[in-house]
Design an enzyme around this catalytic site. Sequence first.
Site, PDB file in Angstrom:
ATOM      1  N   LYS A  83       0.820  -1.214   0.000  1.00  0.00           N
ATOM      2  CA  LYS A  83       0.000   0.000   0.000  1.00  0.00           C
ATOM      3  C   LYS A  83       0.854   1.265   0.000  1.00  0.00           C
ATOM      4  CE  LYS A  83      -4.259  -1.947   1.913  1.00  0.00           C
ATOM      5  NZ  LYS A  83      -3.820  -3.322   2.239  1.00  0.00           N
TER       6      LYS A  83
HETATM    7  C1  LIG Z   1      -4.503  -4.475   1.669  1.00  0.00           C
HETATM    8  C2  LIG Z   1      -3.762  -5.750   1.689  1.00  0.00           C
HETATM    9  C3  LIG Z   1      -4.142  -6.874   0.899  1.00  0.00           C
HETATM   10  C4  LIG Z   1      -5.361  -6.846   0.034  1.00  0.00           C
HETATM   11  O1  LIG Z   1      -5.211  -6.013  -1.082  1.00  0.00           O
HETATM   12  P1  LIG Z   1      -6.490  -5.556  -1.928  1.00  0.00           P
HETATM   13  O2  LIG Z   1      -5.984  -4.543  -2.876  1.00  0.00           O
HETATM   14  O3  LIG Z   1      -7.444  -4.960  -0.921  1.00  0.00           O
HETATM   15  O4  LIG Z   1      -7.052  -6.758  -2.569  1.00  0.00           O
HETATM   16  C5  LIG Z   1      -3.347  -8.002   0.926  1.00  0.00           C
HETATM   17  N1  LIG Z   1      -2.259  -8.088   1.734  1.00  0.00           N
HETATM   18  C6  LIG Z   1      -1.873  -7.054   2.509  1.00  0.00           C
HETATM   19  C7  LIG Z   1      -0.682  -7.214   3.370  1.00  0.00           C
HETATM   20  C8  LIG Z   1      -2.595  -5.851   2.534  1.00  0.00           C
HETATM   21  O5  LIG Z   1      -2.217  -4.848   3.316  1.00  0.00           O
END
Ligand SMILES: *Cc1c(COP(=O)(O)O)cnc(C)c1O
Length: 448
Positions: free
Chosen positions: A107
């Site tokens: 993210k």
């Molecule tokens: C947010 C997140 C996900 C999921 O990603 P999406 O884009 O919501 O499908 C998977 N793994 C981690 C570690 C995350 O922080």
Amino acid sequence: MKYYSTNRQAPEVSLSEAVIKGLAPDKGLYMPEKINPLPQSFFDNIENMSLQEIAFEVAKNFFGEDIPAEDLKHIVYDTLQFDIPLVKVNENIYSLELYHGPTCAFKDVGARFMARLLSYFVKQNPSQKGNVHVLVATSGDTGSAVANGFLGVSGIDVTVLYPEGKVSEIQEKQFTTLGQNITALEVDGVFDDCQRLVKEAFMDSELNEKFFLTSANSINVARFLPQAFYYFYAYAQLKKTGKADNVVVCVPSGNFGNICAGLFGAKMGLPIKRFIASNNANDIFFQYLGSGHYNPRATQATLANAMDVGDPSNFARIVNLYGGGQQKAEKITPEAAHAAITAEISGATYSDEQIKLAMQTALKNDGYVCDPHGACGYQALIDGLKTGEVGIFLETAHPAKFKDTVEPIIGQQVEIPATLQRFMDGTKQTQKMSKEFADFKAFLLNNL
Ligand SMILES: *Cc1c(COP(=O)(O)O)cnc(C)c1O
């Protein structure tokens, strides 16, 4: 480029409006009106390009009409101040390690890009008085990615609300030790209280008259589209090894923003043969692939908790991408959309027991430590790769972020990377906040 809402009830908007608004007024998600394919010459030479060079080419394709090339280049290069290596796990499985950024999770890419894009738009708009204020409620991970993404970005400040005593220390330290333009409020309540306070602030006319409030929500096009960058870079790294002819990309999915960005990449011509969406027990998408029916459910807590989503918001984007949305020009039936989606995406689903086993298998057979999310990706490749295919799974967070979960499962210690250790060594600075909106509002009026 114009952006339309997946619900098609709101007018099309410019990129800056889509970024500032986040969600369309009709509650739909913004989509770019067109996806331009990248030229063959780009793919012919991609293995000789750096992450930043590749990302800039992809970014120009989305944002080039709206942002001058030099400014966009600066935003892209400043966002990607860390590597995203593709690591060989075994003969035909590779891990795309998305955890080398400031908060050790994927993210970071979207949050950092959005912060810089928003800052750019704020500076473009001279009528804009004072700062833009990002309000974010978090149960852990979103707060850290957003706070670090916006840290030190001029023209914007961030207020993070989190439930006192309900966030692990390692998460808490990632957004309470920063200072500068980041304020952390420790709310005497649960996550839902934090979220309610933020929602009420967005609806409060006095606050909105005085301040420019925004959410930096994960469905924002500026957080979601830049995630396409690293799919191209993964392909480039694999192409270098000569194994990029039958690439399968497997994405541990929750809200489906990450995989959706990969699907956009494929529409731009990235030669990925097929995708696998891996779910934990919250397997709404897996069920949809099998039945053609989308039935959201209450969220269930699992070991891979960032994937605990019972009604993935980006499902609407996927359906739209495959022509089954309400896009008037090329509306197709839900059955035809389902057929198009299942032709390119398959699914997998893992219980907590299976996730544990996957983490143990990855270590025992391949000497690789997965976090619980990446483990869903790894296992889906073990289970689903066909002869001749090479699989990449997205390792979405560093295992040390889930140290307390991971260590007992794999029976060995996980080293904390320097980036996380620095947070742990920092001093927590927070302000206590009651869960009453009047108190929160008074705080904003006095402090923003
Ligand atoms: C947010 C997140 C996900 C999921 O990603 P999406 O884009 O919501 O499908 C998977 N793994 C981690 C570690 C995350 O922080």
